[in-house]
Design a protein around this motif. Structure first.
Motif: not given
Length: 297
Positions: A15-27
């Motif tokens: 879940a953390v990896v997906l959060m970083v890749v899908i949300f945090l990095y693009p933001t």
């Protein structure tokens, strides 16, 4: 204890990896891009030119963007008031002991399960059509010639027509939120109010409204988010009078059908960051101004 920690980390890691890749990095990339002069999203980092707040200043010097901000402010205020009032009225009606209330709830909520583009074209091609549209025929049969001849899709009336379609598409969503809030109020409150002779509007004023302030706050935040992302109807009811920041961002990022050379990813990122900041500010203001009332009768 160590085994428990390892298990927690193991289950949380995907879940953390997906959060970083899908949300945090693009933001973070969008925020960074807003401070640079970037031609497109595929432009290499070495070609990015730092301009600071230049993109934001350029936004407010762009007449079309300023016009879009005025339009979105009108939508947020006028459509917001109409949507919240109608949603609350429907919620009050459909939480009473009336026949077929589940059916009526479904009918009001139905536009939310249909794609916004489809809803927009339904209004554009059928409801507002000046020759065989629903409103034209209905008013003609009622003998209301002035309303039957009203040009809903005239450039001067396009914004008003789009706003009606927007309210229609959102009432059901917020109605369900208010219904959930009203149904959570303990029955004892209403029974005690009845014994005191409190009915009708007084019951709404002294019981329902104070105890659903939290729902109202959440509804306004979600309305703000939806408004900032207003795109589909603006694309369907195309025109300067219906232009919105999200449409501006889209066209600035990907170009228009007639001017692909207008692409400016840095400026589009600045517009996206600005809209996000507005949502955050509105949320903070609402959290400090609208407080839940918890009291006993």
């Amino acid at each position: 204890m160590k085994q428990t920690k390892r298990s927690i980390i193991t289950f949380m890691l995907p879940a953390v990896v997906l959060m970083v890749v899908i949300f945090l990095y693009p933001t973070l990339r969008t925020i960074t891009m807003s401070l640079f002069k970037v031609k497109s999203v595929t432009t290499p980092l070495v070609d990015w030119k730092f301009v600071g707040f230049g993109n934001f200043l350029k936004l407010f010097k762009t007449p079309l963007f300023v016009r879009s901000m005025v339009n979105i402010l009108k939508i947020w205020i006028y459509n917001g008031i109409a949507t919240m009032v109608l949603s609350m009225l429907f919620a009050l009606a459909f939480t009473k002991d009336i026949r077929f209330k589940k059916f009526f709830r479904t009918i009001v909520y139905l536009p939310n399960v249909i794609a916004a583009i489809a809803v927009g074209y339904m209004w554009l091609l059928y409801v507002y059509n000046s020759r065989f549209g629903l409103l034209t025929n209905m008013f003609a049969k009622l003998g209301l010639k002035a309303l039957a001849d009203y040009q809903w899709l005239n450039s001067d009336h396009m914004f008003f027509s789009m706003c009606i379609a927007n309210v229609f598409g959102n009432v059901g969503y917020f109605m369900m939120m208010f219904i959930a809030g009203i149904e959570k109020i303990p029955k004892d409150y209403f029974e005690a109010a009845s014994l005191e002779g409190i009915t009708g509007f007084q019951r709404f004023r002294h019981i329902i409204f104070p105890l659903t302030k939290g729902v109202l706050r959440t509804a306004i935040v979600l309305w703000t988010t939806r408004t900032m992302g207003f795109f589909a109807l603006s694309q369907v009811f195309s025109g300067v009078n219906t232009y919105t920041p999200m449409l501006f961002t889209y066209q600035t990022l990907f170009g228009t059908e007639v001017a692909s050379e207008s692409v400016n990813a840095g400026m589009a990122a600045a517009a996206a960051v600005l809209m996000t900041v507005i949502v955050v500010i509105v949320s903070m203001i609402l959290n400090h101004t609208i407080k839940d009332d918890n009291y006993e009768i």
